[in-house]
Write a protein that holds these residues in place. Sequence first.
Motif, PDB file in Angstrom:
ATOM      1  N   ASP A 138       0.826  -1.198   0.000  1.00  0.00           N
ATOM      2  CA  ASP A 138       0.000   0.000   0.000  1.00  0.00           C
ATOM      3  C   ASP A 138       0.866   1.257   0.000  1.00  0.00           C
ATOM      4  O   ASP A 138       2.104   1.191  -0.034  1.00  0.00           O
ATOM      5  CB  ASP A 138      -0.961   0.005   1.201  1.00  0.00           C
ATOM      6  N   ALA A 139       0.210   2.421   0.026  1.00  0.00           N
ATOM      7  CA  ALA A 139       0.926   3.688  -0.070  1.00  0.00           C
ATOM      8  C   ALA A 139       1.849   3.933   1.113  1.00  0.00           C
ATOM      9  O   ALA A 139       2.819   4.689   1.016  1.00  0.00           O
ATOM     10  CB  ALA A 139      -0.073   4.835  -0.204  1.00  0.00           C
ATOM     11  N   LYS A 140       1.563   3.298   2.271  1.00  0.00           N
ATOM     12  CA  LYS A 140       2.394   3.476   3.451  1.00  0.00           C
ATOM     13  C   LYS A 140       3.516   2.446   3.552  1.00  0.00           C
ATOM     14  O   LYS A 140       4.243   2.418   4.536  1.00  0.00           O
ATOM     15  CB  LYS A 140       1.529   3.418   4.708  1.00  0.00           C
ATOM     16  N   GLY A 141       3.641   1.580   2.554  1.00  0.00           N
ATOM     17  CA  GLY A 141       4.698   0.563   2.571  1.00  0.00           C
ATOM     18  C   GLY A 141       4.300  -0.739   3.234  1.00  0.00           C
ATOM     19  O   GLY A 141       5.121  -1.640   3.353  1.00  0.00           O
ATOM     20  N   GLY A 142       3.036  -0.875   3.667  1.00  0.00           N
ATOM     21  CA  GLY A 142       2.585  -2.133   4.252  1.00  0.00           C
ATOM     22  C   GLY A 142       2.406  -3.198   3.181  1.00  0.00           C
ATOM     23  O   GLY A 142       1.827  -2.941   2.123  1.00  0.00           O
ATOM     24  N   ALA A 143       2.910  -4.396   3.425  1.00  0.00           N
ATOM     25  CA  ALA A 143       2.899  -5.471   2.427  1.00  0.00           C
ATOM     26  C   ALA A 143       2.014  -6.619   2.897  1.00  0.00           C
ATOM     27  O   ALA A 143       1.930  -6.915   4.088  1.00  0.00           O
ATOM     28  CB  ALA A 143       4.314  -5.969   2.152  1.00  0.00           C
ATOM     29  N   LYS A 144       1.373  -7.289   1.928  1.00  0.00           N
ATOM     30  CA  LYS A 144       0.489  -8.423   2.210  1.00  0.00           C
ATOM     31  C   LYS A 144       0.712  -9.481   1.142  1.00  0.00           C
ATOM     32  O   LYS A 144       0.818  -9.178  -0.043  1.00  0.00           O
ATOM     33  CB  LYS A 144      -0.975  -7.971   2.208  1.00  0.00           C
ATOM     34  N   VAL A 145       0.782 -10.751   1.564  1.00  0.00           N
ATOM     35  CA  VAL A 145       0.978 -11.875   0.657  1.00  0.00           C
ATOM     36  C   VAL A 145      -0.306 -12.699   0.608  1.00  0.00           C
ATOM     37  O   VAL A 145      -0.867 -13.057   1.647  1.00  0.00           O
ATOM     38  CB  VAL A 145       2.154 -12.772   1.108  1.00  0.00           C
ATOM     39  N   SER A 146      -0.795 -12.980  -0.604  1.00  0.00           N
ATOM     40  CA  SER A 146      -1.963 -13.832  -0.822  1.00  0.00           C
ATOM     41  C   SER A 146      -1.538 -15.009  -1.696  1.00  0.00           C
ATOM     42  O   SER A 146      -1.051 -14.804  -2.806  1.00  0.00           O
ATOM     43  CB  SER A 146      -3.088 -13.045  -1.503  1.00  0.00           C
ATOM     44  N   VAL A 147      -1.688 -16.222  -1.179  1.00  0.00           N
ATOM     45  CA  VAL A 147      -1.277 -17.426  -1.906  1.00  0.00           C
ATOM     46  C   VAL A 147      -2.506 -18.041  -2.557  1.00  0.00           C
ATOM     47  O   VAL A 147      -3.479 -18.365  -1.882  1.00  0.00           O
ATOM     48  CB  VAL A 147      -0.593 -18.437  -0.961  1.00  0.00           C
TER      49      VAL A 147
END
Length: 313
Positions: A138-147
Amino acid sequence: MSLPELIERARRTEVRADLAERRVAELVRWTRPATSRWLPFGAGLAVAAAAAAMIVWLIRTPPPEQSPVSIGDRVAIVSEPGTRYRVATASHEATEIVVDRGAVTARLWPGAQPHELALRGGDVVARATGTIYTLSVDAKGGAKVSVHEGKVDVSRAERHSVVSADGHALTGAAAELRALPAPPPEPPAPAPTPTPTPTPTPITPAPPVDAPAHPVAVDAHVPTANERWREIRKLRAQDQLDAAVSECIALADMKDATWSPIALVEAIRIELGPLAAPERAIELADRMLREWPQHALAAETRALRKQAISLRP
């Protein structure tokens, strides 16, 4: 506000199409003045009607789909609109993609030779050896992984875990990548051409001399960087961890720009994880940061070193 932002806002706005069309028809009816003094006002209404018609068209028109992009022979990706990413590594043995913002869905096809696919963004590194998954930043640098299919090895700051597919039906970019045909199999390595044996020429025997005190050593085959990495993966799969670390050190000593940094980080993970040797992990992390300070894995190395320090007895 720019034109692309206005278009995107129009797509996301929920408007009843029948009401919008009725409003357009009414505006068009009022643009037919009886006298010439209404011409400027009618022109303004005509512009407003055209803008309203454009909004209706934008609402009814779905956003354009992104086409899959091939990276090498084993990897294909689909990025969401507005995504910023770069390909950090694209070799026969490894692919690494850095996502600065947005979402990238990637697929790695299995093959005869090992290939490591890594999506990196924010404080997350997601690695796979054959699967479909998405990394969103996201714009704040938060990352999410979806498998979506298979399993992914996820490293987030000081934490490490294996994430499996959620079991849901594939949709969107994941379904598009799943529908792609598999690449053709890698051609087998050509067989070495046999060298004809020369006919020996008879020679006159030389006078006998004293035999050397020690037999002359014959140079053995020196494994290449690729061969060492395959051996590391094999030893790791067989749970021969000490031997795997030794091979990692040997590969690191080769100073190979592609595989030596990866081998050092792999040795750090083994020492820090199953071997539970934080002191050794710290030594290897210091070597990695000393020899490859500008490498893309330097940030992960610092995180692993910090974790090792916290696990000291």
